[in-house]
Scaffold this motif. Structure first.
Motif, PDB file in Angstrom:
ATOM      1  N   GLY A   1       0.793  -1.229   0.000  1.00 19.10           N
ATOM      2  CA  GLY A   1       0.000   0.000   0.000  1.00 19.10           C
ATOM      3  C   GLY A   1       0.821   1.272   0.000  1.00 19.10           C
ATOM      4  O   GLY A   1       0.318   2.337  -0.348  1.00 19.10           O
ATOM      5  N   GLU A   2       2.096   1.194   0.389  1.00 15.09           N
ATOM      6  CA  GLU A   2       2.904   2.416   0.475  1.00 15.09           C
ATOM      7  C   GLU A   2       3.391   2.879  -0.892  1.00 15.09           C
ATOM      8  O   GLU A   2       3.606   2.079  -1.797  1.00 15.09           O
ATOM      9  N   ARG A   3       3.615   4.198  -0.991  1.00 15.32           N
ATOM     10  CA  ARG A   3       4.214   4.810  -2.182  1.00 15.32           C
ATOM     11  C   ARG A   3       5.358   5.714  -1.762  1.00 15.32           C
ATOM     12  O   ARG A   3       5.338   6.287  -0.682  1.00 15.32           O
ATOM     13  N   VAL A   4       6.324   5.855  -2.648  1.00 15.59           N
ATOM     14  CA  VAL A   4       7.351   6.878  -2.515  1.00 15.59           C
ATOM     15  C   VAL A   4       7.653   7.440  -3.898  1.00 15.59           C
ATOM     16  O   VAL A   4       7.423   6.787  -4.912  1.00 15.59           O
ATOM     17  N   GLU A   5       8.176   8.674  -3.872  1.00 18.16           N
ATOM     18  CA  GLU A   5       8.785   9.228  -5.076  1.00 18.16           C
ATOM     19  C   GLU A   5      10.222   9.504  -4.726  1.00 18.16           C
ATOM     20  O   GLU A   5      10.512  10.106  -3.681  1.00 18.16           O
ATOM     21  N   VAL A   6      11.128   9.066  -5.600  1.00 21.72           N
ATOM     22  CA  VAL A   6      12.546   9.312  -5.381  1.00 21.72           C
ATOM     23  C   VAL A   6      13.152   9.895  -6.648  1.00 21.72           C
ATOM     24  O   VAL A   6      12.690   9.618  -7.757  1.00 21.72           O
ATOM     25  N   LEU A   7      14.184  10.713  -6.453  1.00 23.19           N
ATOM     26  CA  LEU A   7      14.992  11.166  -7.584  1.00 23.19           C
ATOM     27  C   LEU A   7      16.249  10.323  -7.609  1.00 23.19           C
ATOM     28  O   LEU A   7      16.787   9.947  -6.555  1.00 23.19           O
ATOM     29  N   ILE A   8      16.719  10.029  -8.821  1.00 21.63           N
ATOM     30  CA  ILE A   8      17.964   9.282  -8.996  1.00 21.63           C
ATOM     31  C   ILE A   8      18.844  10.089  -9.935  1.00 21.63           C
ATOM     32  O   ILE A   8      18.393  10.493 -11.020  1.00 21.63           O
ATOM     33  N   ARG A   9      20.070  10.350  -9.492  1.00 23.61           N
ATOM     34  CA  ARG A   9      21.009  11.080 -10.351  1.00 23.61           C
ATOM     35  C   ARG A   9      21.793  10.071 -11.173  1.00 23.61           C
ATOM     36  O   ARG A   9      22.501   9.236 -10.617  1.00 23.61           O
ATOM     37  N   ALA A  10      21.702  10.185 -12.469  1.00 22.31           N
ATOM     38  CA  ALA A  10      22.450   9.276 -13.339  1.00 22.31           C
ATOM     39  C   ALA A  10      23.865   9.839 -13.508  1.00 22.31           C
ATOM     40  O   ALA A  10      24.237  10.333 -14.566  1.00 22.31           O
ATOM     41  N   ASP A  11      24.636   9.759 -12.422  1.00 19.16           N
ATOM     42  CA  ASP A  11      25.950  10.404 -12.432  1.00 19.16           C
ATOM     43  C   ASP A  11      27.093   9.389 -12.317  1.00 19.16           C
ATOM     44  O   ASP A  11      28.193   9.719 -11.916  1.00 19.16           O
ATOM     45  N   ARG A  12      26.802   8.131 -12.666  1.00 17.42           N
ATOM     46  CA  ARG A  12      27.837   7.094 -12.640  1.00 17.42           C
ATOM     47  C   ARG A  12      28.355   6.864 -14.059  1.00 17.42           C
ATOM     48  O   ARG A  12      27.934   7.522 -15.006  1.00 17.42           O
ATOM     49  N   GLU A  13      29.253   5.875 -14.163  1.00 21.68           N
ATOM     50  CA  GLU A  13      29.750   5.497 -15.494  1.00 21.68           C
ATOM     51  C   GLU A  13      28.593   4.881 -16.295  1.00 21.68           C
ATOM     52  O   GLU A  13      27.725   4.237 -15.711  1.00 21.68           O
ATOM     53  N   PRO A  14      28.606   5.057 -17.623  1.00 22.88           N
ATOM     54  CA  PRO A  14      27.570   4.398 -18.432  1.00 22.88           C
ATOM     55  C   PRO A  14      27.538   2.901 -18.129  1.00 22.88           C
ATOM     56  O   PRO A  14      28.593   2.282 -17.965  1.00 22.88           O
ATOM     57  N   GLY A  15      26.381   2.332 -18.052  1.00 18.59           N
ATOM     58  CA  GLY A  15      26.282   0.907 -17.746  1.00 18.59           C
ATOM     59  C   GLY A  15      24.875   0.548 -17.360  1.00 18.59           C
ATOM     60  O   GLY A  15      23.923   1.304 -17.617  1.00 18.59           O
ATOM     61  N   GLN A  16      24.749  -0.628 -16.744  1.00 17.06           N
ATOM     62  CA  GLN A  16      23.456  -1.118 -16.281  1.00 17.06           C
ATOM     63  C   GLN A  16      23.501  -1.275 -14.776  1.00 17.06           C
ATOM     64  O   GLN A  16      24.472  -1.803 -14.234  1.00 17.06           O
ATOM     65  N   TYR A  17      22.476  -0.823 -14.126  1.00 16.41           N
ATOM     66  CA  TYR A  17      22.415  -0.862 -12.660  1.00 16.41           C
ATOM     67  C   TYR A  17      21.091  -1.485 -12.257  1.00 16.41           C
ATOM     68  O   TYR A  17      20.034  -1.075 -12.747  1.00 16.41           O
TER      69      TYR A  17
END
Ligand code: C2O
Ligand code: CU
Ligand code: CU
Length: 453
Positions: A254-270
């Protein structure tokens, strides 16, 4: 650790948006054979979709939903998190819509309603867990002040509805079995928007606004993103005052959150990872005594893939102040526990839900403190309809930041104090545990909000 390659691009449900202040559309609840990832599944759907269509509104809008029940059992709709009337054609969970029948929901989103990530799902007592586990749930978004902050406008937005499913070889949902009585029904298929490990592209330098809902019946999610912190910007009831950096987060049902994520790492898959969460012990992982969440390995629920580059986008410094609430007029206690009846029964203050009994009577335009005490052996996410609350403290420890919530998980042995204002609407509604098997087995009470005159 499961290390399968990411699947197809993250899908977003079809969207119904309001136009000129009106959101009006038809919604059908119906059993359908659908694709869940690459599997055929016989699920319960809204308009043939799992998750259901996403609804987009603004403060002041009128909402008209012509709802048809094509299931073979009664159902209704609940607008989880919305501050609207609990009566009539509003958020009326006492309504029974029999199979084959229609009901038109009609209500107004108040002018001062906060922006946020809300949702709709069935709420017919006794069948809520089964119908939700079958797939019935969709997002209900209110756009407003939070969406107008320039750093947030610049961010790329994605919604993820997290939900577990169980399927047998013919694509049917197996009988939950009696283990599910304690933990609630839990499936071992973890989906994001009805997909297995979908991939979400983001440009290096960019900012991603991820809006997450745990629409599971009973499963908790304990999430982290490889090499990226989350910057929490909103909880159940809307924005917080400023971003809060988190390495991981737990989302109770039932819970919700909104988060920001900074794409400030090396190109790749996370990988967006889910660690097993033991509802009998809280956030300790490890051994799974009794209340097993069925798998004890970390799994990938989605994968963030860098693609292209953009100018680095900043985080917002400030969001929206969370108004402090005045001292309460009344303080009450709610003790959560379970016992044996016809199988397990789940109780609030020693009582199982009864439709016609009023458990808690409050006055409109007052503020109350509620102390939620868990003397049982399972975590219980406590949820209140219609009015949102702020968590003051957990086991006497003050909450680290102010936030509007409508679900708060209380682990065994814990006591959580919440402060809740009753505003704008009178009438009967409910509070309950959002492990929906617990709710169906009695862990719900009737709240009657009375006018002062
Ligand atoms: Cu999302 Cu009464 O529930
Ligand atoms: Cu609700
Ligand atoms: Cu519970």
């Amino acid at each position: 650790m499961q290390s399968s390659a990411p699947g197809p691009a993250l899908a977003q449900a079809p969207v119904h948006s309001s136009e000129d202040g009106l959101l009006s559309f038809d919604l059908v609840a119906e059993a359908q054979r659908v694709k869940l990832g690459n599997r055929n599944a016989n699920l319960l759907t809204y308009n043939g979709q799992v998750p259901g269509p996403r609804l987009e509104t603004k403060p002041g809008d009128t909402v008209q939903i012509r709802f048809a029940n094509q299931l073979n059992q009664p159902t209704n709709l609940h607008y989880h998190g919305l501050h609207i009337p609990p009566t009539g054609t509003g958020d009326n969970v006492f309504l029974e819509i029999p199979p084959g029948e229609h009901h038109t929901y009609e209500f107004q989103i108040p002018q001062n309603h906060p922006a946020g990530t809300f949702w709709y799902h069935p709420h017919y007592h006794g069948l809520v867990a089964e119908q939700l586990f079958g797939g019935l749930a969709g997002l209900f978004v209110v756009r407003g002040e939070l969406d107008e902050i320039s750093e947030i406008q610049a961010a790329q937005e994605a919604f993820i509805v997290l939900k577990d499913f169980a399927l047998d070889r013919s694509g049917n949902i197996p009988d939950p079995g009696h283990m599910a009585q304690m933990t609630g029904r839990i499936g071992d298929l973890l989906t994001a928007n009805g997909q297995f490990n979908p991939s979400l592209e983001v440009a290096q330098g960019g900012l991603l606004r991820l809006r997450l809902l745990n629409a599971s019946t009973s499963r908790f999610f304990w999430l982290s993103l490889e090499e990226h912190p989350f910057y929490l910007i909103a909880t159940d009831g809307g924005a917080i005052a400023a971003p809060v950096e988190l390495n991981d987060l737990v989302l109770a049902p039932g819970e919700r959150v909104e988060v920001l994520i900074r794409a400030d790492r090396e190109p790749g898959q996370y990988r967006l990872l889910n660690q097993p969460f033991n509802p009998a012990q809280g956030m300790m992982g490890g051994s799974m005594m009794g209340g097993s969440q069925s798998r004890n390995s970390t799994e990938t629920v989605a994968t963030l893939t860098y693609s292209g580059t953009t100018n680095a986008l900043p985080l917002p410094n400030q969001l929206i102040a969370v108004e402090p609430l005045p001292e309460p007029q009344t303080t009450r206690q709610f003790t959560l526990n379970h016992g044996m009846g016809m199988g397990m029964v789940f109780l609030i203050n020693g009582k199982a839900f009864e439709h016609d009994r009023i458990d808690t009577q409050v006055r409109l335009n007052t503020v109350e403190d509620w102390e939620i005490i868990n003397t049982g052996t399972m975590a219980h996410p406590f949820h209140v309809h219609i009015n949102k609350f702020q968590v003051l403290s957990r086991n006497g420890q003050p909450a680290p930041y102010a936030a509007w919530k409508d679900v708060v998980s209380v682990s065994p042995g814990e006591s959580v104090r919440i402060r809740i204002p009753f505003r704008d609407y009178t009438g009967k509604t409910v509070y309950h545990c959002h492990v929906l098997d617990h709710e169906d087995r009695g862990m719900m009470g009737v709240l009657d909000i009375q006018s002062n005159s």
